[in-house]
Each structure stands twice: as structure tokens, then as C-alpha cells.
Motif scaffolding. Structure first.
Motif, PDB file in Angstrom:
ATOM      1  N   GLY A  37       0.697  -1.248  -0.125  1.00 30.10           N
ATOM      2  CA  GLY A  37      -0.203  -0.001   0.267  1.00 30.10           C
ATOM      3  C   GLY A  37       0.924   1.226   0.018  1.00 30.10           C
ATOM      4  N   TRP A  38       1.860   1.296   0.800  1.00 32.30           N
ATOM      5  CA  TRP A  38       2.927   2.339   0.815  1.00 32.30           C
ATOM      6  C   TRP A  38       3.616   2.533  -0.440  1.00 32.30           C
ATOM      7  N   TYR A  41       1.292   4.022  -3.098  1.00 27.84           N
ATOM      8  CA  TYR A  41       1.158   5.537  -2.713  1.00 27.84           C
ATOM      9  C   TYR A  41       2.210   6.384  -3.113  1.00 27.84           C
ATOM     10  N   SER A  42       3.438   5.971  -2.836  1.00 27.42           N
ATOM     11  CA  SER A  42       4.918   6.564  -3.245  1.00 27.42           C
ATOM     12  C   SER A  42       4.941   6.601  -4.643  1.00 27.42           C
ATOM     13  N   SER A  44       2.663   6.580  -6.875  1.00 24.08           N
ATOM     14  CA  SER A  44       1.775   7.621  -7.688  1.00 24.08           C
ATOM     15  C   SER A  44       2.125   8.924  -7.598  1.00 24.08           C
ATOM     16  N   LYS A  45       2.935   9.367  -6.394  1.00 23.64           N
ATOM     17  CA  LYS A  45       3.556  10.663  -6.169  1.00 23.64           C
ATOM     18  C   LYS A  45       4.849  10.792  -7.110  1.00 23.64           C
ATOM     19  N   GLU A  50      -0.673  12.054  -9.436  1.00 23.42           N
ATOM     20  CA  GLU A  50      -1.564  13.024  -8.519  1.00 23.42           C
ATOM     21  C   GLU A  50      -0.545  14.451  -8.593  1.00 23.42           C
TER      22      GLU A  50
END
Length: 97
Positions: A37-38, A41-42, A44-45, A50
């Protein structure tokens, strides 16, 4: 993780009335899930999927590298945890009690 720390956890948990007779796989899977999950998230950045500042993007790239390393380390650790867990289930008169 150190075996003596694991053994101390098991001993303390049991002495407090805790039971350790449940399957280990869901806990190990949760460890993977949190890391993945992390990573998502990382990524995507890091990939600008995003809106992020340049500094946030740089931090995200570093987090991707660190999370991939953590996943590799966790993969190596899981068999050890499974072995210690198995030992704790088999030992009824050892240091685990």
C-alpha cells in the motif's frame, strides 16, 4: 528481528494469558499489504499521477526505493518468522513457556 526478542514476546504474551494457536499467514500477509500500500502511494507521487511539488516527488522516489528494499528484507524474514512460530507451537517446556 532477533530470536531472543521473539521468544521474549511469546513468553510475555503467554504469561499474560494470550494464546498463540492461530495461523500465522494472515499476519504475514498484512505485513506485505501495508508495504505494498505504501509502495502504491509513493509510486503515484513519484510518477506524478497526482499533483505534487518537485520536493514531494523527490521524497516519493526515495520512498519507492526504501519500500522495495523493505519488501525484499521482509521476504527474507518471513521464513525465519515461520520457523520461530512453528518452534513456539511445538515447545511446551522450553524457554517459550
Amino acid at each position: 528481528m532477533r530470536r531472543n526478542h521473539f521468544e521474549a514476546f511469546v513468553k510475555g504474551y503467554r504469561s499474560a494469558g494470550g494464546r498463540l494457536d492461530y495461523p500465522l499467514e494472515p499476519a504475514l500477509s498484512a505485513g506485505y499489504a501495508s508495504k505494498l500500500g505504501w509502495l502504491a502511494y509513493s509510486l503515484s507521487k513519484a510518477l506524478h499521477l497526482e499533483p505534487v511539488t518537485e520536493k514531494e516527488q523527490q521524497v516519493a522516489v526515495q520512498q519507492v526505493h526504501e519500500t522495495l528494499k523493505a519488501l525484499k528484507n521482509y521476504e527474507a524474514l518471513c521464513p525465519v518468522i515461520k520457523m520461530w512460530w512453528h518452534d513456539s507451537q511445538q515447545n511446551t517446556t522450553s524457554t517459550f513457556q
